[in-house]
Scaffold this active site. Structure first.
Site, PDB file in Angstrom:
ATOM      1  N   LEU A 188       0.861  -1.169  -0.178  1.00  0.00           N
ATOM      2  CA  LEU A 188      -0.038  -0.050   0.115  1.00  0.00           C
ATOM      3  C   LEU A 188       0.779   1.176  -0.078  1.00  0.00           C
ATOM      4  O   LEU A 188       1.928   1.315   0.731  1.00  0.00           O
ATOM      5  CB  LEU A 188      -0.888   0.125   1.184  1.00  0.00           C
ATOM      6  CG  LEU A 188      -1.945  -1.261   1.260  1.00  0.00           C
ATOM      7  CD1 LEU A 188      -2.507  -1.277   2.708  1.00  0.00           C
ATOM      8  CD2 LEU A 188      -3.186  -0.390   0.464  1.00  0.00           C
ATOM      9  N   ALA A 210       3.479  -4.289   8.777  1.00  0.00           N
ATOM     10  CA  ALA A 210       3.278  -4.831   7.387  1.00  0.00           C
ATOM     11  C   ALA A 210       4.245  -4.450   6.469  1.00  0.00           C
ATOM     12  O   ALA A 210       4.447  -5.069   5.248  1.00  0.00           O
ATOM     13  CB  ALA A 210       2.057  -4.234   6.794  1.00  0.00           C
ATOM     14  N   GLY A 227       6.184  -6.679   2.842  1.00  0.00           N
ATOM     15  CA  GLY A 227       5.893  -6.048   1.728  1.00  0.00           C
ATOM     16  C   GLY A 227       4.478  -5.761   1.382  1.00  0.00           C
ATOM     17  O   GLY A 227       4.071  -5.483   0.187  1.00  0.00           O
ATOM     18  N   LYS A 228       3.663  -5.754   2.639  1.00  0.00           N
ATOM     19  CA  LYS A 228       2.329  -5.235   2.300  1.00  0.00           C
ATOM     20  C   LYS A 228       2.039  -3.687   2.360  1.00  0.00           C
ATOM     21  O   LYS A 228       0.822  -3.257   1.927  1.00  0.00           O
ATOM     22  CB  LYS A 228       1.487  -5.997   3.281  1.00  0.00           C
ATOM     23  CG  LYS A 228       1.671  -7.562   3.206  1.00  0.00           C
ATOM     24  CD  LYS A 228       0.980  -8.284   4.619  1.00  0.00           C
ATOM     25  CE  LYS A 228       0.998  -9.893   4.124  1.00  0.00           C
ATOM     26  NZ  LYS A 228       0.637 -10.608   5.468  1.00  0.00           N
ATOM     27  N   VAL A 229       2.886  -3.236   2.774  1.00  0.00           N
ATOM     28  CA  VAL A 229       3.045  -1.639   2.834  1.00  0.00           C
ATOM     29  C   VAL A 229       4.372  -1.196   2.274  1.00  0.00           C
ATOM     30  O   VAL A 229       5.386  -1.703   2.593  1.00  0.00           O
ATOM     31  CB  VAL A 229       2.899  -0.967   4.279  1.00  0.00           C
ATOM     32  CG1 VAL A 229       2.674   0.404   4.270  1.00  0.00           C
ATOM     33  CG2 VAL A 229       1.333  -1.550   4.789  1.00  0.00           C
TER      34      VAL A 229
END
Length: 358
Positions: free
Chosen positions: A270, A294, A298-300
């Site tokens: 994100l 996160a 690698g989610k943010v």
């Protein structure tokens, strides 16, 4: 990132590690003329504690929502839909602030139940044995009469599904289930506005609630009817892989928060993220994890505008919404004034050019 303020490390000429401190802490000043936007500005300079995260979150949303290149996610837990906060969720979707919603089955249950009936005010301290004898469920300090919940949802879902089945539908994703429900509800419903504005609502845990149970019950007498969860994955992947940027406003944790983060790892994370929670991170739970955790998954993205606010959402969300409405209305008025000024300038220039040509 608010968590890094006052904690920036750098080396001096003597290789000593120093901490760069932030601005001076300022007292909050409010009078009868102070606007809600000004209050949030005051919070941003107050130093502590959660007020700074609240202000940061407001700034993130005020940048994310108008960003036309950004795929915008809204995730929330079902419990808030049992309260008046449902009205804020509904209005955010009515305003088309978000492109995708991720939520729980409970949100669908409460949206149906509250459209066709009423919940009642209660108390956290009520006698649950007496409530059970009166066929009343308690959700915190909200009372849910049994007749307003299970039997009602069973009746309505059976009607909705029978209609689809008669029209030849034999398979539906959770997003299609939500559109089906939304078209049968009214303007008080968040599912209605999602349906009307073509906003996809995905429920990854749809079997964990009354709506999911009614889908299962329907398949017992219609064994060729299927729930297609893979279709939801295809929907989300199609949106994620095309997105130039993405952002999320995550209200509460659990599966709706995790599904939002999970799918955004496929586009390297994100770019905007604001999370409101009452959970703590000491137990390693997903709900307690700050947004910054996160980043390691690698989610943010590493450079994302992100903040986590520890607050109870039914208390704070109305103020966030009011501040955003105020800010966007002022921006709209300013853009209108600039447009009018530009038109006036062009008209004056045209008149001037005509005089010269004569």
């Amino acid at each position: 990132e608010s968590q890094n303020k006052g904690r920036i490390l750098y080396l001096t000429s003597t290789n000593e590690i120093m901490i760069e401190v932030g601005r001076p802490v300022r007292d909050i000043e409010i009078d009868s003329n102070t606007t809600i936007e000004k209050i949030f500005e005051e919070l941003s300079q107050s130093g502590g504690f959660e007020s700074v995260n609240l202000s940061d979150g407001m700034k993130i949303l005020s940048e994310m929502i108008p960003d036309k290149e950004c795929l915008k996610f809204l995730s929330f837990v079902g419990a808030v839909v049992s309260t008046g906060t449902r009205g804020i969720i509904k209005n955010m979707l009515k305003n088309k602030w978000f492109d995708v919603v991720l939520t729980t089955c409970g949100a669908l249950d409460h949206d149906i139940a509250r459209h066709f009936s009423n919940y009642k005010e209660g108390s956290f301290t009520m006698d649950d044995r007496e409530l059970a004898d009166q066929n009343i469920h308690r959700l915190g300090n909200v009372l849910v009469p049994m007749d307003s919940y299970g039997p009602l949802i069973e009746e309505k879902m059976t009607e909705f599904l029978e209609e689809e089945y008669k029209n030849g539908v034999r398979e539906m994703t959770s997003a299609e289930i939500c559109k089906m429900i939304g078209k049968h509800l009214g303007e008080d419903s968040f599912l209605y506005w999602a349906y009307k504005n073509n906003i996809d609502v995905v429920v990854p845990g749809i079997m964990d609630g009354s709506v999911g149970s009614q889908i299962w019950m329907f398949t017992q007498s219609h064994n060729d009817f299927k729930l297609n969860i893979i279709g939801d994955a295809n929907l989300l992947s199609g949106l994620i892989f095309k997105a130039e940027k993405s952002g999320a406003f995550m209200i509460g944790g659990g599966i709706s928060k995790h599904h939002t983060l999970w799918w955004n790892q496929y586009r390297e994370g994100l770019d905007y993220a604001f999370y409101i929670t009452t959970a703590q991170e000491f137990d390693g739970s997903l709900s307690g994890a700050l947004v910054r955790e996160a980043i390691s998954w690698g989610k943010v993205t590493k450079i994302a505008r992100q903040a986590t606010l520890h607050a109870e959402v039914t208390t704070i969300l109305p103020f966030i919404y009011a501040a955003l409405i105020s800010k966007f209305e002022k921006n709209s008025e300013l853009l209108f004034e600039i447009k009018i000024a530009g038109i006036a300038k062009n008209v004056a220039l045209a008149k001037h050019c005509r005089r010269i040509s004569y």
